[in-house]
Scaffold this motif. Sequence first.
Motif, PDB file in Angstrom:
ATOM      1  N   GLU A   1       0.855  -1.203   0.000  1.00 27.64           N
ATOM      2  CA  GLU A   1       0.000   0.000   0.000  1.00 27.64           C
ATOM      3  C   GLU A   1       0.885   1.245   0.000  1.00 27.64           C
ATOM      4  O   GLU A   1       0.976   1.970   0.984  1.00 27.64           O
ATOM      5  CB  GLU A   1      -0.916  -0.023   1.242  1.00 27.64           C
ATOM      6  CG  GLU A   1      -2.039   0.989   1.178  1.00 27.64           C
ATOM      7  CD  GLU A   1      -2.918   0.988   2.437  1.00 27.64           C
ATOM      8  OE1 GLU A   1      -2.742   0.111   3.298  1.00 27.64           O
ATOM      9  OE2 GLU A   1      -3.767   1.882   2.537  1.00 27.64           O
TER      10      GLU A   1
ATOM     11  N   GLU B   1       0.552   4.047  -1.418  1.00 26.77           N
ATOM     12  CA  GLU B   1      -0.218   5.285  -1.219  1.00 26.77           C
ATOM     13  C   GLU B   1      -1.464   4.916  -0.453  1.00 26.77           C
ATOM     14  O   GLU B   1      -2.021   3.821  -0.664  1.00 26.77           O
ATOM     15  CB  GLU B   1      -0.665   5.843  -2.578  1.00 26.77           C
ATOM     16  CG  GLU B   1       0.385   6.605  -3.318  1.00 26.77           C
ATOM     17  CD  GLU B   1      -0.186   7.058  -4.652  1.00 26.77           C
ATOM     18  OE1 GLU B   1      -1.108   7.894  -4.669  1.00 26.77           O
ATOM     19  OE2 GLU B   1       0.283   6.522  -5.675  1.00 26.77           O
ATOM     20  N   GLU B   2      -1.901   5.812   0.397  1.00 28.23           N
ATOM     21  CA  GLU B   2      -3.042   5.503   1.243  1.00 28.23           C
ATOM     22  C   GLU B   2      -4.234   4.980   0.439  1.00 28.23           C
ATOM     23  O   GLU B   2      -4.676   5.618  -0.519  1.00 28.23           O
ATOM     24  CB  GLU B   2      -3.467   6.754   2.018  1.00 28.23           C
ATOM     25  CG  GLU B   2      -4.184   6.402   3.300  1.00 28.23           C
ATOM     26  CD  GLU B   2      -5.615   6.858   3.362  1.00 28.23           C
ATOM     27  OE1 GLU B   2      -5.824   8.056   3.566  1.00 28.23           O
ATOM     28  OE2 GLU B   2      -6.518   5.987   3.213  1.00 28.23           O
TER      29      GLU B   2
ATOM     30  N   LYS C   1      -4.421   2.797  -1.780  1.00 28.10           N
ATOM     31  CA  LYS C   1      -4.158   2.275  -3.129  1.00 28.10           C
ATOM     32  C   LYS C   1      -3.262   1.045  -3.029  1.00 28.10           C
ATOM     33  O   LYS C   1      -2.097   1.151  -2.673  1.00 28.10           O
ATOM     34  CB  LYS C   1      -3.475   3.335  -3.997  1.00 28.10           C
ATOM     35  CG  LYS C   1      -4.355   4.525  -4.255  1.00 28.10           C
ATOM     36  CD  LYS C   1      -4.020   5.180  -5.584  1.00 28.10           C
ATOM     37  CE  LYS C   1      -4.980   6.310  -5.870  1.00 28.10           C
ATOM     38  NZ  LYS C   1      -4.388   7.639  -5.646  1.00 28.10           N
TER      39      LYS C   1
ATOM     40  N   ASN D   1      -1.180  -2.226  -4.335  1.00 32.11           N
ATOM     41  CA  ASN D   1      -0.348  -2.514  -5.499  1.00 32.11           C
ATOM     42  C   ASN D   1      -0.432  -4.004  -5.872  1.00 32.11           C
ATOM     43  O   ASN D   1       0.016  -4.869  -5.127  1.00 32.11           O
ATOM     44  CB  ASN D   1       1.095  -2.117  -5.152  1.00 32.11           C
ATOM     45  CG  ASN D   1       2.031  -2.281  -6.316  1.00 32.11           C
ATOM     46  OD1 ASN D   1       1.978  -3.293  -7.025  1.00 32.11           O
ATOM     47  ND2 ASN D   1       2.886  -1.306  -6.514  1.00 32.11           N
TER      48      ASN D   1
END
Length: 413
Positions: free
Chosen positions: A99, A101-102, A104, A106
């Motif tokens: 994760e 980005e908060e 999001k 992967n």
Amino acid sequence: MKFPDGFLWGSATSAHQVEGGNFSDWSEWEKQNAERLAKEARQKWQPWQQEKFPEMLNPQNYISGRACDHYNRYEQDFDIAKELGHNAHRFSLEWSRIEPEEGKFNEEAIEHYRQVIWALKKRGIEPFVTLWHWTNPLWLSKIGGPENEKFPFYFSRYAKFVAENLGDSVNFWITVNEPTSVIGNSYILGEWPPQKKSVLSAFKVYKNLSRAHILAYLEIHRIIEKSNVGFGNLLKFIEPFNNRSILDRLVFRIYDYFSNRKFLILTKDKNDFLTVQYYFHEGIKFPFKINNENKEISDLGWEIYPEGIFHVLKDLQKYGKPIYITENGLADAKDEKREKFIKEHLYWIHKAIQEDVNVRGYFYWSLLDNFEWDKGFWPRFGLVEIDYQTMERKIRPSAQEYAKICKNSELIT
Ligand code: FCB
């Protein structure tokens, strides 16, 4: 000394310490603090340690960088584990990869770990998956990491994503690793990131990590009912320095409560199994002095006290849960003490089993030499030696001795 049927034998690692190429709060902190740590090494370590490990004076020692390049070499490393008779392996997922980005997630990162788990299963090795072995994605550390009251929410959302994606091939989950190590080193001593000395923060982190464990426990069970969930518990064998001193006994009680008991009490029935990560034996003296007998020590100067694991195990017996030793090991670059260390700890573990403690597995820390947090690369914990220049793996003689025990599930003394 035969071990029970189905006993699991293996070793452990954690993502940040072996993978290489990570991008987390720890990797940032290392770069900012390497110079200082190298300078402080002169005061911190004994002359014999500085002489034996001159690399501790070099800032490069404190930057994890490529670590063991295990991210790319896990197949080779699991071949070694298999050759050494291991039928279980503990490792951790790097949250900052999954994760970045908060909110999001992967796909590539989770696919990588799917391959890792598959690589273990193919070799008949049972995976024990740790979700949080101390490192935080940068977006999370920026808002306070485990100090943020939303940490339990973020953690359980991450746990949910992982369980949905990997749940069908994992039977054993370890939510958070050694909460008390982080509370002590980051928030009481102020030595690890975010280097905050605050009792208030320490209490917050206690609360948030225990809630994070509970929420993740519930989330994982909702997705895969039959899963086994626990947390990585650093348990020390602590004694009052002088048993006849009321004051020593008093500080012992307080210290023992915060080190060994509080987190278990907070998470009570939300543990399918208990774990033991055993490294330390301490005598506590009023007002607060930690005394180690140090008859035998490792390269780090940590006391070697195998009998302590017996007392720690006996103390957990009352919970009536299966117990896994998810870490136990020593830094021993020359491999002079490791064989004896493993055998003596197993002797005391076997004794506890004979007294009806339900121990189901043992994981030596670590499969590989690796990056030992604020100490960097010089402490050598591995069954397998790493040449950090060439990334060559070399199996240490003690690993072969441990392999015999793993293969026969028997300790011959
Ligand atoms: C434990 C940690 C592990 C490793 C060993 C030596 O406390 O969980 O990552 O650093 O100590």
